[in-house]
Design a protein around this motif. Structure first.
Motif, mmCIF file in Angstrom:
data_model
loop_
_atom_site.group_PDB
_atom_site.id
_atom_site.type_symbol
_atom_site.label_atom_id
_atom_site.label_comp_id
_atom_site.label_asym_id
_atom_site.label_seq_id
_atom_site.Cartn_x
_atom_site.Cartn_y
_atom_site.Cartn_z
ATOM 1 N N GLY A 60 -35.631 20.102 -67.869
ATOM 2 C CA GLY A 60 -36.412 18.864 -67.947
ATOM 3 C C GLY A 60 -37.873 19.119 -68.269
ATOM 4 O O GLY A 60 -38.527 18.307 -68.916
ATOM 5 N N HIS A 61 -38.392 20.244 -67.796
ATOM 6 C CA HIS A 61 -39.798 20.547 -68.058
ATOM 7 C C HIS A 61 -40.058 20.728 -69.556
ATOM 8 O O HIS A 61 -41.017 20.177 -70.102
ATOM 9 C CB HIS A 61 -40.240 21.790 -67.285
ATOM 10 C CG HIS A 61 -41.662 22.144 -67.564
ATOM 11 N ND1 HIS A 61 -42.707 21.473 -66.972
ATOM 12 C CD2 HIS A 61 -42.206 23.034 -68.427
ATOM 13 C CE1 HIS A 61 -43.840 21.946 -67.457
ATOM 14 N NE2 HIS A 61 -43.562 22.901 -68.326
ATOM 15 N N SER A 93 -44.357 19.537 -62.420
ATOM 16 C CA SER A 93 -43.950 19.713 -63.822
ATOM 17 C C SER A 93 -44.642 18.735 -64.778
ATOM 18 O O SER A 93 -45.080 19.122 -65.864
ATOM 19 C CB SER A 93 -42.424 19.532 -63.908
ATOM 20 O OG SER A 93 -41.994 19.346 -65.206
ATOM 21 N N ASP A 162 -41.559 10.075 -67.964
ATOM 22 C CA ASP A 162 -40.828 11.134 -67.285
ATOM 23 C C ASP A 162 -39.747 10.413 -66.478
ATOM 24 O O ASP A 162 -40.008 9.851 -65.409
ATOM 25 C CB ASP A 162 -41.753 11.946 -66.367
ATOM 26 C CG ASP A 162 -41.011 13.059 -65.623
ATOM 27 O OD1 ASP A 162 -39.765 13.002 -65.553
ATOM 28 O OD2 ASP A 162 -41.684 13.965 -65.089
ATOM 29 N N HIS A 165 -35.834 11.120 -62.812
ATOM 30 C CA HIS A 165 -35.131 10.614 -61.626
ATOM 31 C C HIS A 165 -34.173 9.465 -61.929
ATOM 32 O O HIS A 165 -33.559 8.944 -61.009
ATOM 33 C CB HIS A 165 -36.151 10.102 -60.591
ATOM 34 C CG HIS A 165 -36.983 11.179 -59.967
ATOM 35 N ND1 HIS A 165 -37.903 10.932 -58.986
ATOM 36 C CD2 HIS A 165 -37.022 12.520 -60.178
ATOM 37 C CE1 HIS A 165 -38.495 12.063 -58.617
ATOM 38 N NE2 HIS A 165 -37.976 13.038 -59.342
ATOM 39 N N SER A 186 -34.128 15.197 -66.599
ATOM 40 C CA SER A 186 -33.862 16.533 -66.057
ATOM 41 C C SER A 186 -32.425 16.587 -65.560
ATOM 42 O O SER A 186 -31.981 15.681 -64.859
ATOM 43 C CB SER A 186 -34.794 16.830 -64.891
ATOM 44 O OG SER A 186 -34.297 17.940 -64.151
ATOM 45 N N LYS A 191 -30.520 17.469 -59.268
ATOM 46 C CA LYS A 191 -30.631 16.074 -59.694
ATOM 47 C C LYS A 191 -29.281 15.352 -59.617
ATOM 48 O O LYS A 191 -28.238 15.975 -59.431
ATOM 49 C CB LYS A 191 -31.196 16.032 -61.122
ATOM 50 C CG LYS A 191 -32.582 16.683 -61.246
ATOM 51 C CD LYS A 191 -33.709 15.750 -60.801
ATOM 52 C CE LYS A 191 -34.982 16.407 -60.371
ATOM 53 N NZ LYS A 191 -35.797 17.097 -61.313
HETATM 54 C C1 LIG Z 1 -37.079 17.764 -61.822
HETATM 55 C C2 LIG Z 1 -38.275 17.144 -62.403
HETATM 56 C C3 LIG Z 1 -38.921 17.694 -63.529
HETATM 57 C C4 LIG Z 1 -38.565 19.036 -64.108
HETATM 58 O O1 LIG Z 1 -37.256 19.150 -64.517
HETATM 59 P P1 LIG Z 1 -36.557 20.594 -64.572
HETATM 60 O O2 LIG Z 1 -35.208 20.282 -65.146
HETATM 61 O O3 LIG Z 1 -36.494 21.122 -63.179
HETATM 62 O O4 LIG Z 1 -37.354 21.455 -65.479
HETATM 63 C C5 LIG Z 1 -39.977 16.991 -64.070
HETATM 64 N N1 LIG Z 1 -40.416 15.833 -63.543
HETATM 65 C C6 LIG Z 1 -39.847 15.295 -62.451
HETATM 66 C C7 LIG Z 1 -40.363 13.992 -61.920
HETATM 67 C C8 LIG Z 1 -38.775 15.944 -61.834
HETATM 68 O O5 LIG Z 1 -38.244 15.418 -60.714
#
Ligand SMILES: *Cc1c(COP(=O)(O)O)cnc(C)c1O
Length: 386
Positions: A60-61, A93, A162, A165, A186, A191
């Motif tokens: 997700g990052h 992130s 973003d 969630h 992500s 998750k």
């Molecule tokens: C989990 C998360 C990320 C990062 O995702 P990854 O898959 O762990 O790299 C970014 N923003 C939010 C709000 C997250 O909860």
């Protein structure tokens, strides 16, 4: 001895289903680089999420970083100058992605009912260097997207949500990922839906499709390996992760409905407690003003205590029984030690975000969390708060 209860537990398929799914990977020996599983998952997610375009990523990052890179190139954002208005009440992130790409984050305050930034808090931060807004749908509570869109249109700004969630959420039948210029997801192990590590960008502009394809594969042009069209990195999802995603996707509706049962049990147990506010209940009140037609995913179980001391006491009492909760989110990203040296550090005032980060606690939540354990957790909380 009683088993430890962590704040989450990764969803996994039956092992025989996974073995069946990965058999063809062993036969073909095609392990990554947009293989059959990757493409299959991409098509299935597009349908399930109700989005026009989607590109899968390694996590997700990197999805957030890629969104900044692709839009930044397309709209000529200026490194070390262009500002992006975002939230400090998020996982680190979100802010790291902005700073790692040499854009400047500006922090807007949040709505205390949802945890999301508001148009009213964003507008005063807009200036001639502002290029985009990057809100987060915190805990799966969707932002007031209509207001944010109006603001973006008024000042000609891009929106990157973003949406880490919000997997599977819909608003008036539309996938939450279909809003904004880009929405990022992500699929991390913790998750609602996971591919072990993984993520995606969702977008409506069809011309971005090949740009995302290239940027996650070293900038190599789609179906033209001799042309390197951008300074891309490597953010491809591998076949084993995609296979995990295909298996988990078959269980997702069942898992979300099991999550809702756990959340309802928490509510029943805690609703009458004066010293505890259940954030998802409060958000329901807010949703009534936005839309009656929301499909939620019950991603988190955040509760708000009357003071930071109470939160600490609850955490300790739970830990004493081998139950682990999480201060999610604390500290604010704007308070991160890593940013102390930056000139913009602490420039923006976000009192509501600061207050909530001191008193919020995410309680254990996963589809197969036994209800008797929910009752036990709530009894401990009542013991501290009554
Ligand atoms: C989990 C998360 C990320 C990062 O995702 P990854 O898959 O762990 O790299 C970014 N923003 C939010 C709000 C997250 O909860």
């Amino acid at each position: 001895m009683r088993e430890k209860i962590f704040v989450t537990k990764s969803s996994i398929p039956d092992i025989s289903d996974y073995i069946k799914e990965i058999k063809s990977i062993f036969d073909s020996r095609w392990l990554t680089n947009m293989g059959t599983k990757h493409n299959e998952l991409q098509d299935e997610l597009k349908k399930y999420l109700g989005v026009r375009n989607i590109a899968l990523t390694v996590n997700g990052h990197m999805a957030i970083e890629m969104a900044l890179q692709v839009l930044g190139q397309k709209y000529n954002w200026v490194k070390n100058k262009s500002e992006i208005i975002t939230t400090p009440f998020t996982f680190i992130s979100t802010t790291h992605a902005i700073v790692r790409n040499n854009f400047i984050p500006r922090f807007a305050d949040i709505n205390d009912k949802t945890g999301c930034i508001t148009a009213g808090a964003i507008e005063p931060l807009i200036n001639k260097n502002t290029v985009a807004i990057m809100p987060v749908h915190v805990y799966g509570n969707v932002c007031n997207m209509k207001e944010i869109k109006n603001l973006a249109d008024k000042y000609n700004l891009k929106i990157i949500y973003d949406a880490s969630h919000t997997f599977g959420e819909k608003i008036d039948g539309k996938g939450v990922g279909s809003f904004g210029d880009v929405s990022t997801l992500s699929f991390h192990a913790t998750k609602v839906f996971n591919t072990i590590e993984g993520g995606a960008v969702c977008f409506n502009d069809d011309t971005l499709d090949k740009k995302f394809y290239a940027i996650k594969n070293f900038g190599i042009k789609f179906q033209d390996p001799d042309t390197i069209e951008s300074v891309g990195g490597n953010a491809k999802m591998n076949e084993f992760s995609a296979a995990m995603g295909l298996c988990n996707l078959r269980e997702i509706d069942k898992n979300i409905s099991l999550r809702s049962v756990v959340v309802m049990r928490y509510r029943q147990n805690l609703e009458d407690l004066k010293k505890v506010k259940i954030l998802t209940c409060v958000a329901d009140e807010y949703y009534k003003t936005i839309s009656q037609n929301i499909k939620r995913n019950y991603a988190y179980m955040p509760v708000i205590f009357e003071s930071s001391e109470t939160r600490t006491r609850v955490m300790e009492a739970l830990a004493h029984d081998d139950i682990f909760s999480r201060k999610y989110f604390y500290p604010l990203t704007s308070e991160a030690k890593s940013y102390e040296k930056y000139l913009w550090f602490g420039n923006d005032k976000t009192p509501i975000a600061k207050k909530i980060s001191r008193v919020v606690l995410a309680l254990p939540l996963y589809p197969d969390l036994p209800l008797r354990d929910v009752d036990r957790i709530c009894k401990i909380i009542r013991g501290v708060c009554e």
